[in-house]
Design an enzyme around this catalytic site. Structure first.
Site, PDB file in Angstrom:
ATOM      1  CG  HIS A  40     -56.822  -1.241 -61.374  1.00  0.00           C
ATOM      2  ND1 HIS A  40     -57.681  -0.875 -62.503  1.00  0.00           N
ATOM      3  CD2 HIS A  40     -56.032  -1.026 -61.054  1.00  0.00           C
ATOM      4  CE1 HIS A  40     -57.016   0.378 -62.347  1.00  0.00           C
ATOM      5  NE2 HIS A  40     -55.919   0.666 -61.652  1.00  0.00           N
ATOM      6  CD  GLU A  67     -56.734  -0.140 -56.905  1.00  0.00           C
ATOM      7  OE1 GLU A  67     -56.957  -0.111 -57.871  1.00  0.00           O
ATOM      8  OE2 GLU A  67     -56.169   0.940 -56.560  1.00  0.00           O
ATOM      9  CG  HIS A  82     -58.584   6.129 -60.144  1.00  0.00           C
ATOM     10  ND1 HIS A  82     -58.669   7.021 -60.963  1.00  0.00           N
ATOM     11  CD2 HIS A  82     -57.695   5.552 -59.994  1.00  0.00           C
ATOM     12  CE1 HIS A  82     -56.828   7.262 -61.197  1.00  0.00           C
ATOM     13  NE2 HIS A  82     -56.830   6.480 -60.357  1.00  0.00           N
ATOM     14  CD  GLU A 176     -53.507   5.069 -55.679  1.00  0.00           C
ATOM     15  OE1 GLU A 176     -53.873   3.538 -55.980  1.00  0.00           O
ATOM     16  OE2 GLU A 176     -53.426   6.090 -55.227  1.00  0.00           O
TER      17      GLU A 176
HETATM   18  O1  G3P Z   1     -52.702   1.813 -57.499  1.00  0.00           O
HETATM   19  C1  G3P Z   1     -52.383   0.917 -58.755  1.00  0.00           C
HETATM   20  C2  G3P Z   1     -53.367   1.110 -59.621  1.00  0.00           C
HETATM   21  O2  G3P Z   1     -53.998   1.580 -59.478  1.00  0.00           O
HETATM   22  C3  G3P Z   1     -52.476   2.892 -59.583  1.00  0.00           C
HETATM   23  O3  G3P Z   1     -52.788   3.322 -60.530  1.00  0.00           O
HETATM   24  O4  G3P Z   1     -54.282   5.268 -61.227  1.00  0.00           O
HETATM   25  O5  G3P Z   1     -55.486   2.823 -61.495  1.00  0.00           O
HETATM   26  O6  G3P Z   1     -54.791   4.279 -58.942  1.00  0.00           O
HETATM   27  P1  G3P Z   1     -54.682   4.120 -60.744  1.00  0.00           P
HETATM   28 CA    CA Z   2     -55.079   2.299 -57.375  1.00  0.00          CA
END
Ligand code: G3P
Ligand code: CA
Length: 348
Positions: A40, A67, A82, A176
């Site tokens: 993450h 990610e 992010h 994402e």
């Molecule tokens: O994309 C999965 C997770 O990362 C979602 O939360 O806010 O960390 O992008 P965020």
């Molecule tokens: Ca994410």
């Protein structure tokens, strides 16, 4: 195929630290041995999130997927970042005085890539009432220490693909599309840009080790129904599931609808184990069962071992992992601590 799968599992179990955990299955459903670990924002528990060093560390730890949250700059460059803003983890206010919006925040979309490259990136922090910076996770990498920079999606893909070659692995990517509606309001088609970039790097088929994720339900459908055909590509899709606005997805009808176009779902983990659970009474919802019944893998977010981040119904981080991977039956997880989750999966 089944025999290959079993042999593959045994081999990957033996080689885990050298090659990462088992590779992702197409659906993740019914293949309990193939559990994945998604780094993450890189190995973000150890180095500032979404920096190339954090990616290299997660890769070396053996995460199955890296990610990338992706947002766009004023000059239409894609960066791995992010937030829509820069204030939580850069020195933007000092470096670019007078460039905040009325809400006091500095937005990525108001800056060129060249400007963003001048920022110092650090751990996330908040400013308290005394005006002091306080790290969001006090035991993580120290604020403002060393030198970290913003990087583009292309730069990260080059790095992952380069390491895949030098390490002879096939570590995946998990981009994402971050707030496509906001980007559209600013005249930018983020989804098309991200997909085009992925295609330029050779990711264009469902067999590629990629999951494309977004919280935006309409946009995921648009990717599935329009953009894939228009761009001549098709990658696996994950519907992220957040708060109240996504409640409709979490029932029989909602999951059936998601299953028409998504290969997986990425819920907050509280959708899977009820927050009212206690150590004596762990309440597992029917989320995983419903997702699997509709052909979708389940990759919840975000597993953190920091003090105060492990829910009270788990004795410790490892117990939390056991509850989710074994009892609830998830297929993978987003974690800031890829090493800890890989270690757990190895020992299963
Ligand atoms: O994309 C999965 C997770 O990362 C979602 O939360 O806010 O960390 O992008 P965020
Ligand atoms: Ca994410």
């Amino acid at each position: 195929m089944l025999r290959f799968s079993i042999v593959y599992s045994v081999l990957t179990g033996v080689l885990l630290m050298a090659t990462g955990t088992a590779g992702a299955s197409d659906s993740g459903v019914g293949e309990a041995e193939r559990k994945i670990v998604v780094a993450h924002r890189g190995a973000s528990a150890y180095l500032p999130e979404h920096t190339l060093p954090a990616v290299a560390m997660a890769y070396a730890m053996g995460a199955d997927f890296m990610e990338q949250d992706v947002v766009m700059t004023r000059d239409d460059e894609l960066i791995v970042w992010h937030d829509l803003t820069l204030d939580r983890n850069t020195d933007v206010a000092q470096r670019f005085p007078g460039r905040a919006r009325e809400d006091g925040e500095h937005y990525v979309i108001d800056f060129t890539l060249e400007e963003l490259r001048r920022l110092q990136v650090t751990e996330g922090y908040a400013v308290n009432e005394q005006g002091e910076q306080q790290a969001n996770y006090p035991d993580r990498f120290p604020l403002w220490q060393s030198t970290f920079r913003v990087h583009t999606l292309a730069e990260q893909l080059e790095m992952v693909q380069g390491m895949n070659r030098s390490m002879d692995r096939d570590t995946g990517i998990y981009p994402e599309i971050k707030d496509p509606a906001f980007h559209r309001e600013h005249g930018k088609d983020l989804s098309r840009a991200v997909l085009s970039e992925l295609k330029r790097f050779g990711y264009d088929s469902r067999d590629d080790n990629v999951y494309v994720q977004t919280f935006d339900h309409d946009e995921l459908k648009r990717v599935h129904d329009e953009l894939y055909e228009s761009l001549g590509m098709e990658l696996k899709l994950v519907q992220l599931i957040g708060g109240d606005g996504h409640d409709w997805m979490v029932n029989e009808n909602g999951m059936e609808e998601l299953g028409r176009y998504a290969d997986g779902v990425g819920p907050h983990y509280s959708r899977i184990i009820d927050e009212a659970s206690t150590q004596d009474n762990v309440i597992i919802t029917d989320f995983v069962r419903l997702a699997h019944r509709n052909g979708m893998a389940v990759h919840p977010y975000t597993f953190r071992a920091d003090e105060g981040q492990v829910p009270g119904y788990a004795r410790d981080f490892r117990h939390m992992l056991e509850l989710f991977y074994e009892e609830a039956g998830i297929d993978g997880a987003f974690t800031d601590f890829p090493d800890r989750v890989i270690q757990y999966i190895q020992s299963r």
